[in-house]
Design a protein around this motif. Sequence first.
Motif, PDB file in Angstrom:
ATOM      1  N   SER A   1       0.838  -1.202   0.000  1.00  0.00           N
ATOM      2  CA  SER A   1       0.000   0.000   0.000  1.00  0.00           C
ATOM      3  C   SER A   1       0.873   1.253   0.000  1.00  0.00           C
ATOM      4  O   SER A   1       2.062   1.205   0.325  1.00  0.00           O
ATOM      5  N   TRP A   2       0.261   2.379  -0.350  1.00  0.00           N
ATOM      6  CA  TRP A   2       1.014   3.633  -0.349  1.00  0.00           C
ATOM      7  C   TRP A   2       1.421   4.042   1.072  1.00  0.00           C
ATOM      8  O   TRP A   2       2.434   4.722   1.258  1.00  0.00           O
ATOM      9  N   LYS A   3       0.667   3.588   2.062  1.00  0.00           N
ATOM     10  CA  LYS A   3       1.034   3.865   3.454  1.00  0.00           C
ATOM     11  C   LYS A   3       2.306   3.104   3.814  1.00  0.00           C
ATOM     12  O   LYS A   3       3.192   3.626   4.514  1.00  0.00           O
ATOM     13  N   TRP A   4       2.412   1.875   3.346  1.00  0.00           N
ATOM     14  CA  TRP A   4       3.610   1.045   3.543  1.00  0.00           C
ATOM     15  C   TRP A   4       4.801   1.732   2.888  1.00  0.00           C
ATOM     16  O   TRP A   4       5.902   1.789   3.457  1.00  0.00           O
ATOM     17  N   ALA A   5       4.574   2.282   1.679  1.00  0.00           N
ATOM     18  CA  ALA A   5       5.642   2.963   0.946  1.00  0.00           C
ATOM     19  C   ALA A   5       6.083   4.241   1.670  1.00  0.00           C
ATOM     20  O   ALA A   5       7.275   4.558   1.718  1.00  0.00           O
ATOM     21  N   LEU A   6       5.115   4.965   2.231  1.00  0.00           N
ATOM     22  CA  LEU A   6       5.455   6.171   2.993  1.00  0.00           C
ATOM     23  C   LEU A   6       6.313   5.828   4.207  1.00  0.00           C
ATOM     24  O   LEU A   6       7.202   6.583   4.598  1.00  0.00           O
ATOM     25  N   ALA A   7       6.039   4.668   4.805  1.00  0.00           N
ATOM     26  CA  ALA A   7       6.833   4.218   5.951  1.00  0.00           C
ATOM     27  C   ALA A   7       8.290   4.000   5.532  1.00  0.00           C
ATOM     28  O   ALA A   7       9.221   4.354   6.275  1.00  0.00           O
ATOM     29  N   ALA A   8       8.494   3.431   4.336  1.00  0.00           N
ATOM     30  CA  ALA A   8       9.852   3.218   3.833  1.00  0.00           C
ATOM     31  C   ALA A   8      10.564   4.553   3.616  1.00  0.00           C
ATOM     32  O   ALA A   8      11.752   4.698   3.929  1.00  0.00           O
ATOM     33  N   VAL A   9       9.835   5.539   3.100  1.00  0.00           N
ATOM     34  CA  VAL A   9      10.410   6.873   2.893  1.00  0.00           C
ATOM     35  C   VAL A   9      10.757   7.512   4.236  1.00  0.00           C
ATOM     36  O   VAL A   9      11.817   8.140   4.386  1.00  0.00           O
TER      37      VAL A   9
END
Length: 489
Positions: free
Chosen positions: A96-104
């Motif tokens: 999910s994009w939330k998961w991706a934001l966590a990586a950022v």
Amino acid sequence: MLEKIFKLKTNHTSIKTEIAAGITTFMAMAYILAVNPNILGDTGMEPSAVFVATALATFVACIVMSFLSNLPIAISAGMGLNAFFAYTIVASMGFSWKWALAAVFIEGVLFIILTLTKIREQIFDCIPLSLKYALAVGIGIYIAFIGLLSSNIIVPSSTTVLTMFSWDKFHFNTYGISVFLAIVGVLLTGLLHAKKVKGAILIGIIIIWLLGIICQLTGIYTPGFIIDNKFFPIDYVPAATETVTKMWPTLIPDFSVGIFGGVVENFQSLGSTFGQCFVGLNEVIQTNSWLPFLICFLALLFVDIFDTVGTVSAVAANAGMLDKKGNLPAIKGALLSDAIGTTFGAICGTSALSAYIESSTGVAQGGRTGLTTFVVGILFLLSLLLSPLFLAIPSFAIGPALIVVGFLMIATVVKVDLKNPINGIPAFLMIIGIPLTYSISDGIGWGLISYVVLHLATGKGIGTKKKEAVHPALFIIAILFVLHFALLK
């Protein structure tokens, strides 16, 4: 007060020059306010929220840059990094994009730690001086290439990959007139620069934009869509089976939603992305997806480090800010600004930030201090209030500025050591690698790997005492680049 803060006289500049440089840099990179919401919107994120997050994160990063480093280098959401976010992490890997934001977010935190421990600073310092100048040349060609493509002066070809635009093969009221105005823009900006007119690049952008508006009002330029090589008017609604391959927006700012362009609605939408990186961290824990998470944030970290180091080095070299050893005294503040901006951006809801090569337009305009970057930050904040005005600047007005800046940046080629093959060949590979791979970090990889291989193969060795020996840190970086190309490309 501004003199004391930004040391304007020491840097041989003035408030007027710095403001003009800031406006020029902003206009050259304002496209990110339109592009980033479009790319991240493909992940399911609310585009208006991404717009606000991008503007706010850019504002914070630029203000921090202006005070911590006093450099005329702006920071915003990185192109390529946003594509990796949307099309690799979310679309291909299925997170999910939330998961991706966590990586950022984790990437940004790690950035801060690495910068405070001087690791990133040491990476910058260990790059040979000749390669730093080669970086400026390669990025100059790269940015001119971007300008040629965005202006459609150079277009894709099925037979030769790329070719020059031909008026008899394209719709004149969209492609044709845009290319014509872009060519006029190159000649006009070049003439103004030759006449040593202050603000030449900014003046060129504004004049071509105004000419475009006149063409639209008289019907010569027609906003609309290109679908399957056919033109459709701007009010046409594409069917679900139709793919828009090119968009030709109106050049006239649309304030139909009010003078502030729907700022209240935009800020309300920010609630859908703000703080969602922490929800993403919980997703990582719940799904036990630590391995792909590690791979993703390390990939982001790797690309962002070398994009920023490469951009800062190139802009600084072009502005004559490097010392005799080829180092930049203010590099730590620049890298920390990038790290803080990335972390804050992840919290707001946007992809990783990076130093912008479009800062070269402001440097070419005479910008030499953090006041230039301060102005850029303020304009990004104002874009939240007057977004229709800033987003109406067409690519064919920005493209000529990038082409002329590319010309200005290749001047450092005379400082590249081309007589010695073990220095000249890596420099050459870096110069051609950046535009041909369409990636600053990949081009740096070409140059650094070949530099290490050639120096070791000719017996120069590894160390810090001998003049031509490979720095140990550079050797490690070259190995990491090899792994990056082998495993992540």
